[in-house]
Design an enzyme around this catalytic site. Structure first.
Site, PDB file in Angstrom:
ATOM      1  N   LYS A 278       0.845  -1.188   0.000  1.00  0.00           N
ATOM      2  CA  LYS A 278       0.000   0.000   0.000  1.00  0.00           C
ATOM      3  C   LYS A 278       0.887   1.246   0.000  1.00  0.00           C
ATOM      4  O   LYS A 278       1.894   1.305   0.711  1.00  0.00           O
ATOM      5  CB  LYS A 278      -0.899   0.022   1.241  1.00  0.00           C
ATOM      6  N   GLU A 363     -19.063  -8.019   9.666  1.00  0.00           N
ATOM      7  CA  GLU A 363     -20.080  -7.343  10.475  1.00  0.00           C
ATOM      8  C   GLU A 363     -21.042  -8.325  11.128  1.00  0.00           C
ATOM      9  O   GLU A 363     -21.466  -8.124  12.281  1.00  0.00           O
ATOM     10  CB  GLU A 363     -20.853  -6.343   9.608  1.00  0.00           C
ATOM     11  N   ARG A 391     -25.290  -4.630   6.851  1.00  0.00           N
ATOM     12  CA  ARG A 391     -24.810  -5.951   6.458  1.00  0.00           C
ATOM     13  C   ARG A 391     -25.054  -7.004   7.537  1.00  0.00           C
ATOM     14  O   ARG A 391     -24.843  -8.194   7.292  1.00  0.00           O
ATOM     15  CB  ARG A 391     -23.318  -5.875   6.130  1.00  0.00           C
TER      16      ARG A 391
END
Length: 626
Positions: A278, A363, A391
């Site tokens: 990243k 979640e 979700r």
């Protein structure tokens, strides 16, 4: 200078370049990303990490006929730039500009709209089956990060895909070294070998021959998997029915091109594991990729933000409260589904590491995990964005509310979220929470009230939710005491006894019932309308006594909320008035029945009629009919 990049208007142009030119293009694209995002803000580190991968994908695959599905979509800026939207990057995430995520309506190269995590494999598998049904030799590719792979939905798709007879390539973009760190020349060589047609033909022929002798076939299958497992971490994916290849260096463009070219010729389910960094190529983002995940405008030379702010936002208020409450009660547990920084849990995680749980992008698990803790005497605080709580709706109802467990939800990003647009907007939580039994739902009007509501919800023995907006607060003075509010009670902030307003030809008494963030524009509008303003505070239970008091002395009742009108706080007031046989004319203001595109938060509210000007205009229009 972006000489090569400026010549790329579609992947067709890209495919004309030789490998040396593609390497130059990668350097130009990375520099363009830093310069562009420094002016618009947006997601940076993840995009810098997929420059070579994006170039390789569009070089090898015949896009848009071949389908590429990007998971979440944070990393799609290089994809947008190479597919004809380079100049449009100046208006990234701005009103009427291009979105920060893939959008099917924006480009034929955006094959699937994303924004939430872990959907790519399911979508690409659906496309692969559609291609098979149509008799097409189309290739379908899903690119998913190691974070998104923590979600159950990704494994549901992998499990289903392994039993399908279709052509699908799943690329795992491992940018946190969380699965394997054995990347180098040997692994790159092995990946090229394992993706080659010779290995594949031997593999397939061996399966056919050994299929005649089932015990030998099973032994050979196990031997192959364990031999590969000695040098690669792919046994799990092989067990799921995929041909695992990798890990390879995701920044080695020649290796990517060779490997993808080999895989494109293979049939069936393929799994390519690449490792990337990243923030690659921009030192500040390499050093702190989390900080540069989502950025405001910054100096491209040093990465310093142009938008410092001294006002605490609601997320910071929650983070401070969580530490203070944890210091006073050892039963407090903090849970987040992969949003430690975004939800403000950093200080808590550092001070109370044994009571901090980041469950990954999961979640559903986060809520049932909290439920299990609550069953045995702990007090879980689930820090979650409004859009991500959607979700785990079944777990909220079935595992927590149905059992009336003692769980507090700190719901961040409620209401509109500006540049992130409709995929991240918290437009529906009041509607989908209010219909659930056993819920207490609070909406603070400022930072101090947010802290008080969090304390109220924490001490409440049952399911409670505090929903608060994104961004800077109002600048309210915060009382650091852990003070509670009386549950189900609002308060009149401004009262008027005069019947005559300053609006021409209007002599009706108006009351505005404001929920949460809408108190400020309601008060501003009241200066023109000479209206009473009530801070309702609680969406459930409603302050019935306050509604009756206001109804008895006002000609028009106006509700206002930063939530979908359907099923929201205004609907709750109407239901209460019907139950009480109150017949006052009522006007409900809130978010319209449409997905609201990205833009500047204040402008978006104005376009929805939720600023003071819009409130006044709507009330004036309503007054003509009463």
């Amino acid at each position: 200078m972006s000489v090569l990049l400026n010549s790329i208007n579609s992947p067709d142009d890209l495919r004309k370049l030789n490998r040396d030119e593609l390497a130059t293009l990668a350097s130009e694209l990375r520099a363009f990303l830093v310069e562009s995002v420094s002016k618009t803000g947006g997601h940076l580190a993840s995009n810098l990490g997929v420059v070579e991968l994006t170039i390789a994908l569009h070089s090898v695959f015949n896009t848009p006929d071949d389908r590429i599905v990007w998971d979440v979509g944070h990393q799609t800026y290089p994809h947008k730039i190479l597919t004809g939207r380079r100049e449009a990057m100046t208006n990234l995430r701005k009103p009427n500009g291009i979105a920060g995520f893939p959008r099917r309506s924006e480009s034929e190269y955006d094959t699937f709209g994303t924004g939430h995590s872990s959907t790519s494999i399911s979508a690409a598998l659906g496309m692969a089956i559609a291609a098979k049904q149509a008799g097409l030799e189309r290739r379908c590719v899903a690119i998913i990060g190691d974070g998104a792979m923590t979600a159950g939905m990704a494994f549901e798709a992998l499990n289903n895909a392994g039993d399908m007879d279709a052509n699908l390539l799943v690329i795992l973009n491992d940018n946190d070294m969380s699965i394997s760190n054995n990347v180098g020349a040997l692994n790159n060589y092995l990946a090229r070998l394992l993706s080659g047609r010779f290995y594949d033909s031997v593999r397939q022929s061996g399966k056919k021959m050994l299929g005649l002798v089932p015990p030998v076939k099973e032994f050979a299958k196990r031997a192959e998997e364990h031999a590969k497992g000695m040098v690669t971490p792919g046994t799990l994916f092989e067990e799921l029915g995929f041909n695992y290849i990798g890990p390879i260096d995701g920044h080695d463009l020649p290796v990517l091109l060779d490997t993808l070219s080999n895989i494109r010729e293979l049939k069936g389910m393929q799994f390519l594991h690449i490792v990337t960094q990243k923030g690659k190529g921009f030192e500040p983002a390499e050093d702190d990729p989390n900080k540069y995940h989502g950025v405001s405008k910054f100096d491209p030379c040093n990465g310093v933000s142009h938008s410092p702010t001294s006002t605490k936002n609601y997320t910071q208020v929650f983070g401070d409260w969580l530490v203070d409450m944890a210091d006073s009660d050892e039963k407090l547990i903090g849970i987040t589904p992969a949003m430690c920084d975004g939800s403000g849990l950093n200080a808590f995680a550092e001070k109370h590491p044994s009571r901090y749980f980041d469950v990954g992008i999961a979640e559903q698990h986060a809520l049932t995990f909290a439920a299990g803790m609550a069953c045995d005497g702990l007090k879980p605080v689930v820090a979650i964005y409004s859009t991500f709580l959607q979700r785990a709706y079944d777990q909220l109802i079935h595992d927590i509310a149905l059992q009336n467990l003692d769980v507090l939800f700190a719901i961040d990003r409620a209401g509109l979220v500006g540049a992130d647009g409709p995929t991240h907007a918290g437009s529906y939580d009041l509607s989908y929470l209010r219909c659930i039994p056993n819920m207490v739902i609070m909406a603070p009007s400022d930072e101090n009230e947010c802290r008080q509501m969090l304390t109220t919800g924490y001490y409440y023995q049952g399911v409670a939710a505090v929903r608060y907006p994104r961004g800077a607060g109002t600048g309210a003075t915060i009382n650091t005491a852990l003070k509670t509010l009386p549950i189900g009670k609002g308060t009149i902030i401004k009262n008027t006894s005069a019947r005559q307003s300053t609006v021409k030809d209007v002599s009706k008494k108006i009351a505005i019932l404001a929920f949460g963030s809408m108190l400020a524009p309601a008060l501003q509008a009241s200066l023109t309308l000479d209206a009473t303003v009530a801070n309702m505070r609680f969406v459930k239970p409603l302050d019935i006594d306050l509604i009756m008091q206001i109804a008895s002395s006002h000609d028009l009742i106006v509700t206002i909320e930063e939530n979908a009108l359907m099923g929201g706080a205004g609907a709750a007031v109407l239901e209460a008035m019907q139950m009480l046989n109150l017949t006052n004319p009522t006007l409900c203001l809130g978010l319209p029945d449409t997905f609201i595109e990205h833009g500047v938060h204040e402008t978006m509210l104005a376009e929805c009629g939720l600023d003071s000007v819009g409130i006044i205009k709507s009330i004036q229009q309503k007054l003509k009919f009463i």
